[in-house]
Design a protein around this motif. Structure first.
Motif, PDB file in Angstrom:
ATOM      1  N   THR A 142       0.858  -1.178   0.000  1.00  0.00           N
ATOM      2  CA  THR A 142       0.000   0.000   0.000  1.00  0.00           C
ATOM      3  C   THR A 142       0.899   1.235   0.000  1.00  0.00           C
ATOM      4  O   THR A 142       2.126   1.099  -0.078  1.00  0.00           O
ATOM      5  N   HIS A 147      -4.497   2.450   2.443  1.00  0.00           N
ATOM      6  CA  HIS A 147      -5.425   1.398   2.832  1.00  0.00           C
ATOM      7  C   HIS A 147      -4.681   0.215   3.468  1.00  0.00           C
ATOM      8  O   HIS A 147      -3.798  -0.361   2.850  1.00  0.00           O
ATOM      9  N   HIS A 149      -2.470   0.153   5.841  1.00  0.00           N
ATOM     10  CA  HIS A 149      -1.037   0.363   6.096  1.00  0.00           C
ATOM     11  C   HIS A 149      -0.609  -0.305   7.400  1.00  0.00           C
ATOM     12  O   HIS A 149       0.561  -0.639   7.593  1.00  0.00           O
ATOM     13  N   MET A 179      -2.929  -2.948  -2.780  1.00  0.00           N
ATOM     14  CA  MET A 179      -4.112  -2.120  -2.584  1.00  0.00           C
ATOM     15  C   MET A 179      -4.088  -1.033  -3.658  1.00  0.00           C
ATOM     16  O   MET A 179      -3.551   0.050  -3.456  1.00  0.00           O
ATOM     17  N   GLN A 196      -4.419   4.339  -5.571  1.00  0.00           N
ATOM     18  CA  GLN A 196      -3.241   4.530  -4.713  1.00  0.00           C
ATOM     19  C   GLN A 196      -1.951   4.372  -5.519  1.00  0.00           C
ATOM     20  O   GLN A 196      -0.939   4.979  -5.196  1.00  0.00           O
TER      21      GLN A 196
END
Ligand SMILES: [Zn+2]
Length: 392
Positions: A142, A147, A149, A179, A196
């Motif tokens: 991530t 998200h 983490h 993610m 992300q």
């Protein structure tokens, strides 16, 4: 030791039911499947026979998206933070037992920390007890503060991405999870529909994972994130909700067609909670949201079974409640069983190993009281479960 299992019906695959068939199991493998006389003929002298005159024998189910680290309670992180490593591992082991007892013989854990699922797998191996085949992603990739983490998989640049993949591979991961978009359970960070990682970074991830011989599972709610994942050539897309904003989605047909062409599978991650969602949203909205599965099925996108077990309300012991979503959507029971067995196996790279009853395949099988092709609910009545030949 040879065991012949006979039943009213044997499903080598869901679409090819065999009345009054039999299966020969030797140690951890299936040796023969077919008509009783033929199967019995192949059994070694002194074989054991178990007859189930009103039951169905079929392959064990898949749950392609679980989190053994979570307890399905409302407070996601609390129990994890307040428990010792031993307690966390014991709880995760108990969850694999629940999965197995409800007929799930293959699970894929798509995110934990401290290599929990790998440790659970090793411990179960050592104990020699019946357990589902367990694939683990270890810590998902991530972005910093992004998200999930809290699993420890944040990477700020390409070098950190590669280092995390190296570390997961070294620890024994079977798949790399990324993610690709934001999610629901992490305060701050990207929204669900926001990406992300971009397509270039996802390409780095896929390429580096392949270097270790590992597939990539991408969490992607956003339509943009899904498109980038397809560009990058990931193997499975989790959630795959095609979001472009709050309560807004954009199902992109050309992208879905490319998923179909490239064999990129979508995992709905819907648990039995779907019923509650339908009540809350109303039929029309629910049809639109879950209808993406029907739409993808129509375009030939491979669908696989997975429930995000461990997240709030997504329990470890009700695979049938989750699969009933497909029945509500109008899928045939044959298709639903395929999604839960053969199709999931193929998408997870286990198509030659498990997911069907055939000679040489792992003895991952269920005896179900009744006929799940006539009544999906029968799947909830598991009389026998074998995982690699071991009775669970
Ligand atoms: Zn998940």
């Amino acid at each position: 030791m040879d065991t012949v299992i006979t039943a009213a019906q044997v499903l080598p695959e869901p679409g090819s039911p065999l009345p009054n068939g039999a299966v020969l199991v030797r140690d951890d493998k299936i040796v023969a499947v077919g008509a009783r006389e033929d199967v019995v003929r192949q059994a070694a002298p002194g074989f054991a026979q178990r007859d189930f005159p009103a039951s169905t024998v079929m392959a064990g189910l898949f749950n392609s998206h679980v989190h053994l680290a979570f307890d399905a309670g409302k407070d996601l992180l609390g129990p994890l933070e307040s428990s010792t490593a031993d307690e966390i591992q014991a709880a995760a082991k108990e969850r694999t037992r629940q999965l197995l007892s409800t007929g799930v013989t293959t699970i894929r854990d798509l995110g934990d920390r401290d290599h929990l699922a790998i440790a659970v797998r090793d411990a179960l191996d050592k104990e020699g007890v019946a357990a589902p085949r367990l694939l683990s992603a270890a810590a998902p990739l991530t972005v910093p503060g992004g998200h999930c983490h809290f699993f420890g998989g944040a990477a700020a640049d390409d070098n950190e991405i590669r280092a995390l993949i190296d570390a997961n591979a070294e620890a024994g991961a079977d798949v790399i999870k990324v993610m690709a978009s934001g999610g629901q359970i992490t305060p701050g960070g990207a929204d669900m529909w926001e990406s992300q990682f971009d397509a270039r970074q996802l390409g780095v991830i896929v390429e580096h994972a392949r270097r270790h011989g590992l597939p990539v599972a991408a969490h992607a709610h956003g339509a943009d994130a899904i498109e980038s994942c397809v560009d990058a050539g990931v193997n499975t897309i989790e959630h795959c909700t095609w979001m472009v904003g709050p309560q807004q989605s954009d199902m992109r047909e050309p992208v879905a067609k490319r998923m179909a062409d490239q064999g990129i599978a979508a995992c709905s991650t819907s648990s039995r909670n779907w019923r509650m969602m339908v009540e809350r949203m109303g039929d029309e909205v629910a049809q639109r949201i879950y209808g993406r599965l029907t739409w993808m099925e129509g375009l030939g996108v491979p669908l696989i079974a997975g429930t995000d077990a461990g997240l709030p309300g997504s329990v470890f012991d009700d695979p049938v409640g989750a699969l009933e979503l497909y029945e509500w959507l109008g899928f045939s029971r044959t298709r639903i069983l395929e999604i839960a067995t053969t199709d999931s196996a193929r998408a997870l790279g286990l198509g030659e190993v498990t997911g069907r009853l055939a000679p040489g395949y792992s003895a991952d099988l269920l005896v179900i009281a009744g006929d799940p092709l006539k009544d999906l609910g029968a799947l909830g009545d598991v009389e026998v479960v074998l995982a690699a030949g071991r009775a669970g």
